[in-house]
Design a protein around this motif. Structure first.
Motif: not given
Length: 221
Positions: A198-209, A141-145, A148-158
């Motif tokens: 960040m609201t957009g990113v987090a809204s598409r993530m599950s608890d486990a993710e 998730i951090y490196r590649g997002g 399938s959920k349109n969640v960008a990689a965290c590394a792209g900004c952070h």
């Protein structure tokens, strides 16, 4: 006697005039406030009793390294990001927190700048990823997002190592997993609203993710 002015001299004079009118040679603005690290250190470690301001280190630890996930590590964080968060707390709208809003309401812009600059200079507190079962998912998730959920990689900004980009994206490396998880959940629920991205990113993530990537971030350095 009048001296003859050459064509070259006329051109140089004209060019200099154009540069000056465009502000190319303008001096640094006189109203730029430079942070006072000594004042920032004093306010962070001792507070200001005359103004009723408590010491930040009581919750965030010596030199900005807190003792547990209830309070974030602030050491090494970009000053501009820390200032923005303090101002958001002070406004009390997009990042509500009774304790921090009360604290920030007593700070001047100069106080915020001084404390933030002091914290930026402190050595970041390292952490470790603790959940072996989810480390692979967190890394993906951090490196590649999550494509399938349109969640960008965290590394792209952070950044790949979690150091962030000054004045734009915060440092995440070594942050307590519990704190990062709580913030992602707050973004997802709409409780924290001071970052549309960040609201957009987090809204598409599950608890486990969320839990997996938070744990992975704790081990970055």
């Amino acid at each position: 006697m009048h001296q003859k002015v050459s064509a070259k001299s006329k051109i140089m004079t004209l060019v200099a005039g154009l540069f000056l009118s465009a502000g190319v040679f303008a001096a640094e603005p006189a109203n730029v406030v430079k942070p006072d690290l000594a004042k920032g250190e004093a306010l962070y470690n001792s507070g200001d009793l005359k103004r009723g301001i408590a010491a930040c280190m009581g919750c965030h630890g010596a030199n900005g390294v807190s003792g547990g996930g209830a309070y974030p590590k602030l050491a090494g964080q970009h000053a501009a990001y820390t200032v923005k968060q303090l101002k958001d707390y002070k406004a009390g709208k997009d990042r509500p927190n009774a304790v921090m809003s009360a604290f920030a309401s007593m700070l001047t812009d100069e106080d915020m700048l001084n404390v933030a600059a002091y914290l930026e200079k402190q050595a970041p507190g390292n952490g470790t990823a603790k959940n072996k079962a989810s480390i692979e998912l967190g890394q993906k998730i951090y490196r590649g997002g999550i494509p399938s959920k349109n969640v960008a990689a965290c590394a792209g900004c952070h950044a790949p190592n979690g150091v962030g980009i000054p004045a734009q994206y915060p440092r995440l490396a070594g942050q307590w997993a519990e704190y990062t998880e709580a913030q992602l959940v707050a973004y997802r629920s709409g409780e924290r609203k001071n970052s549309v991205q960040m609201t957009g990113v987090a809204s598409r993530m599950s608890d486990a993710e969320i839990k997996a990537v938070s744990d992975y971030i704790a081990g970055l350095r």
